[in-house]
Design a protein around this motif. Structure first.
Motif, PDB file in Angstrom:
ATOM      1  N   GLY A  61      30.485 -14.926 -14.907  1.00 17.06           N
ATOM      2  CA  GLY A  61      30.955 -13.306 -15.038  1.00 17.06           C
ATOM      3  C   GLY A  61      31.813 -12.777 -13.630  1.00 17.06           C
ATOM      4  O   GLY A  61      33.303 -12.309 -13.926  1.00 17.06           O
ATOM      5  N   VAL A  62      32.218 -13.429 -13.185  1.00 12.92           N
ATOM      6  CA  VAL A  62      31.882 -13.015 -11.437  1.00 12.92           C
ATOM      7  C   VAL A  62      33.287 -13.106 -10.965  1.00 12.92           C
ATOM      8  O   VAL A  62      33.885 -14.293 -11.242  1.00 12.92           O
ATOM      9  CB  VAL A  62      31.221 -13.297  -9.803  1.00 12.92           C
ATOM     10  CG1 VAL A  62      32.176 -13.028  -8.963  1.00 12.92           C
ATOM     11  CG2 VAL A  62      29.792 -12.458 -10.421  1.00 12.92           C
ATOM     12  N   GLU A  63      34.717 -12.603 -10.740  1.00 16.15           N
ATOM     13  CA  GLU A  63      35.670 -12.773 -10.393  1.00 16.15           C
ATOM     14  C   GLU A  63      36.111 -13.303  -9.100  1.00 16.15           C
ATOM     15  O   GLU A  63      35.916 -12.906  -8.420  1.00 16.15           O
ATOM     16  CB  GLU A  63      36.942 -12.050 -10.686  1.00 16.15           C
ATOM     17  CG  GLU A  63      37.696 -12.933 -10.912  1.00 16.15           C
ATOM     18  CD  GLU A  63      39.273 -11.132 -11.002  1.00 16.15           C
ATOM     19  OE1 GLU A  63      40.403 -11.427 -11.112  1.00 16.15           O
ATOM     20  OE2 GLU A  63      38.672 -10.157 -11.504  1.00 16.15           O
ATOM     21  N   VAL A  64      36.423 -14.847  -9.287  1.00 11.46           N
ATOM     22  CA  VAL A  64      37.016 -15.358  -7.766  1.00 11.46           C
ATOM     23  C   VAL A  64      37.994 -15.466  -7.287  1.00 11.46           C
ATOM     24  O   VAL A  64      38.879 -15.488  -7.763  1.00 11.46           O
ATOM     25  CB  VAL A  64      36.656 -17.106  -8.060  1.00 11.46           C
ATOM     26  CG1 VAL A  64      36.654 -17.253  -6.242  1.00 11.46           C
ATOM     27  CG2 VAL A  64      34.825 -16.502  -8.534  1.00 11.46           C
ATOM     28  N   LEU A  65      38.250 -14.592  -6.248  1.00 10.92           N
ATOM     29  CA  LEU A  65      39.813 -14.410  -5.489  1.00 10.92           C
ATOM     30  C   LEU A  65      40.290 -14.677  -4.326  1.00 10.92           C
ATOM     31  O   LEU A  65      39.195 -15.147  -3.661  1.00 10.92           O
ATOM     32  CB  LEU A  65      39.867 -12.795  -5.210  1.00 10.92           C
ATOM     33  CG  LEU A  65      39.295 -11.563  -6.561  1.00 10.92           C
ATOM     34  CD1 LEU A  65      39.664 -10.346  -5.850  1.00 10.92           C
ATOM     35  CD2 LEU A  65      40.580 -11.917  -8.065  1.00 10.92           C
ATOM     36  N   ALA A  66      41.320 -15.700  -4.231  1.00  8.48           N
ATOM     37  CA  ALA A  66      41.288 -16.592  -3.932  1.00  8.48           C
ATOM     38  C   ALA A  66      42.433 -17.402  -3.523  1.00  8.48           C
ATOM     39  O   ALA A  66      43.787 -16.970  -4.145  1.00  8.48           O
ATOM     40  CB  ALA A  66      40.780 -18.306  -3.238  1.00  8.48           C
ATOM     41  N   ASP A  67      42.910 -16.977  -1.803  1.00 10.86           N
ATOM     42  CA  ASP A  67      45.012 -17.446  -1.720  1.00 10.86           C
ATOM     43  C   ASP A  67      44.987 -18.660  -2.254  1.00 10.86           C
ATOM     44  O   ASP A  67      44.185 -19.775  -2.635  1.00 10.86           O
ATOM     45  CB  ASP A  67      44.985 -16.898  -0.313  1.00 10.86           C
ATOM     46  CG  ASP A  67      44.337 -18.385   0.515  1.00 10.86           C
ATOM     47  OD1 ASP A  67      44.339 -19.675   0.106  1.00 10.86           O
ATOM     48  OD2 ASP A  67      43.981 -18.504   1.906  1.00 10.86           O
ATOM     49  N   LYS A  68      46.650 -19.222  -2.103  1.00 15.86           N
ATOM     50  CA  LYS A  68      46.618 -20.676  -2.819  1.00 15.86           C
ATOM     51  C   LYS A  68      46.094 -21.904  -2.051  1.00 15.86           C
ATOM     52  O   LYS A  68      46.084 -22.780  -2.418  1.00 15.86           O
ATOM     53  CB  LYS A  68      48.469 -20.421  -2.903  1.00 15.86           C
ATOM     54  CG  LYS A  68      49.116 -20.643  -1.504  1.00 15.86           C
ATOM     55  CD  LYS A  68      50.181 -20.009  -0.903  1.00 15.86           C
ATOM     56  CE  LYS A  68      50.809 -20.133  -0.175  1.00 15.86           C
ATOM     57  NZ  LYS A  68      52.479 -19.552  -0.098  1.00 15.86           N
ATOM     58  N   GLY A  69      45.856 -22.071  -0.683  1.00 20.16           N
ATOM     59  CA  GLY A  69      44.823 -22.646   0.135  1.00 20.16           C
ATOM     60  C   GLY A  69      43.894 -23.393  -0.507  1.00 20.16           C
ATOM     61  O   GLY A  69      43.453 -24.445  -1.119  1.00 20.16           O
ATOM     62  N   ASN A 119      23.946  -5.162  -5.334  1.00 19.94           N
ATOM     63  CA  ASN A 119      23.690  -6.423  -5.348  1.00 19.94           C
ATOM     64  C   ASN A 119      23.681  -7.507  -6.399  1.00 19.94           C
ATOM     65  O   ASN A 119      23.869  -9.095  -5.060  1.00 19.94           O
ATOM     66  CB  ASN A 119      22.019  -6.440  -6.116  1.00 19.94           C
ATOM     67  CG  ASN A 119      21.489  -7.771  -5.634  1.00 19.94           C
ATOM     68  OD1 ASN A 119      21.539  -8.218  -4.500  1.00 19.94           O
ATOM     69  ND2 ASN A 119      20.088  -7.562  -6.543  1.00 19.94           N
ATOM     70  N   GLN A 120      24.639  -6.948  -6.822  1.00 21.59           N
ATOM     71  CA  GLN A 120      25.680  -7.919  -7.981  1.00 21.59           C
ATOM     72  C   GLN A 120      26.381  -7.472  -8.148  1.00 21.59           C
ATOM     73  O   GLN A 120      27.384  -6.203  -8.940  1.00 21.59           O
ATOM     74  CB  GLN A 120      24.457  -8.927  -9.079  1.00 21.59           C
ATOM     75  CG  GLN A 120      23.385  -8.768  -9.143  1.00 21.59           C
ATOM     76  CD  GLN A 120      23.386 -10.647  -8.427  1.00 21.59           C
ATOM     77  OE1 GLN A 120      24.640 -11.100  -9.014  1.00 21.59           O
ATOM     78  NE2 GLN A 120      22.945 -11.218  -8.189  1.00 21.59           N
ATOM     79  N   ALA A 121      27.701  -8.040  -6.850  1.00 22.04           N
ATOM     80  CA  ALA A 121      28.856  -7.277  -7.152  1.00 22.04           C
ATOM     81  C   ALA A 121      30.005  -8.405  -8.587  1.00 22.04           C
ATOM     82  O   ALA A 121      29.597  -9.558  -8.915  1.00 22.04           O
ATOM     83  CB  ALA A 121      29.705  -8.265  -5.897  1.00 22.04           C
ATOM     84  N   ASP A 122      31.267  -7.759  -8.876  1.00 17.02           N
ATOM     85  CA  ASP A 122      31.669  -8.326  -9.907  1.00 17.02           C
ATOM     86  C   ASP A 122      32.381  -8.765  -9.757  1.00 17.02           C
ATOM     87  O   ASP A 122      33.697  -9.432  -9.815  1.00 17.02           O
ATOM     88  CB  ASP A 122      32.184  -7.289 -10.900  1.00 17.02           C
ATOM     89  CG  ASP A 122      33.283  -6.303 -10.429  1.00 17.02           C
ATOM     90  OD1 ASP A 122      33.004  -5.569  -9.410  1.00 17.02           O
ATOM     91  OD2 ASP A 122      33.736  -5.384 -10.960  1.00 17.02           O
ATOM     92  N   VAL A 123      33.199  -9.029  -8.214  1.00 22.23           N
ATOM     93  CA  VAL A 123      34.236  -9.598  -7.876  1.00 22.23           C
ATOM     94  C   VAL A 123      33.406 -10.949  -6.408  1.00 22.23           C
ATOM     95  O   VAL A 123      32.934 -10.029  -5.430  1.00 22.23           O
ATOM     96  CB  VAL A 123      35.211  -8.998  -7.179  1.00 22.23           C
ATOM     97  CG1 VAL A 123      36.356  -9.410  -6.345  1.00 22.23           C
ATOM     98  CG2 VAL A 123      36.256  -8.218  -8.427  1.00 22.23           C
ATOM     99  N   ALA A 124      33.999 -11.755  -6.075  1.00 21.77           N
ATOM    100  CA  ALA A 124      33.564 -12.580  -5.116  1.00 21.77           C
ATOM    101  C   ALA A 124      35.380 -13.021  -4.751  1.00 21.77           C
ATOM    102  O   ALA A 124      35.875 -13.189  -5.358  1.00 21.77           O
ATOM    103  CB  ALA A 124      33.020 -13.591  -4.927  1.00 21.77           C
TER     104      ALA A 124
END
Length: 185
Positions: A123-131, A30-35
């Motif tokens: 506290g969730v880590e947000v991963l995104a590209d350079k855009g 339900n609650q992910a630690d990474v988005a």
């Protein structure tokens, strides 16, 4: 079918139902630690026999195929013009889609990160590209007390530092392999 789901307002409830069923079966937490966030173009039907003119932000005028979809806008990608929309996807680290807002195709993805952050737990880590690399986006992530995993973008006469290069590589190669899943719906 994606465009029809979006226009009819069925995409979000369908996504919520799918994720609910996956959680009930123990296949999704339900609650992910990474988005993981990214954007993808949804092409609409074009009319190649007709032409339209597009004016860029720099004032350059170019011929483009007219779209049969009156609400669609265009975007240039890999040397081609695509009339349509832009799907901004957020998934968890396992690739399960969690948010799929849709915007005009011509808007830059860096302007559309905030709606993807709305219901993330602290506290969730947000991963995104350079855009998505911008001071405003990093601020939005910090304001929500999330962890920033946004790739750094090199600028003219400003190459990536020795610390930024391996960090970008880590985000790109080890963690971002699940991004295409939400955008392929």
């Amino acid at each position: 079918y994606r465009l029809w789901l979006i226009k009819s307002g069925l995409l979000k409830p369908m996504l919520e139902q799918i994720n609910h069923q996956l959680e009930q079966q123990g296949l999704k937490i339900n609650q992910a630690d990474v988005a993981v966030v990214d954007a993808s173009v949804i092409e609409s039907v074009g009319a190649p026999r007709r032409k339209a003119l597009e004016v860029s932000d720099e004032g350059e005028v170019s011929d483009v195929p007219a779209s049969k979809d009156k609400d669609a806008t265009g975007v240039k990608k890999a040397g081609g013009f695509y009339p349509g929309y832009k799907l901004h996807g957020r998934s968890d680290k396992d690739g399960y889609p969690a948010a799929l807002p849709v915007t005009a195709a011509h808007g830059h993805e860096s302007q559309h990160l905030e709606p993807l952050l709305e219901d993330l737990a602290e506290g969730v880590e947000v991963l995104a590209d350079k855009g998505y690399a911008s001071a405003a986006n990093r601020e939005a992530i910090d304001r929500r007390r999330l962890k920033a995993g946004v790739m750094y973008k090199a600028g003219r006469n400003h190459p990536l530092s020795q610390e930024e290069r391996p960090r970008n590589h880590d985000i790109k190669s080890k963690r971002r392999f699940n991004v295409p899943k939400p955008c392929s719906i």
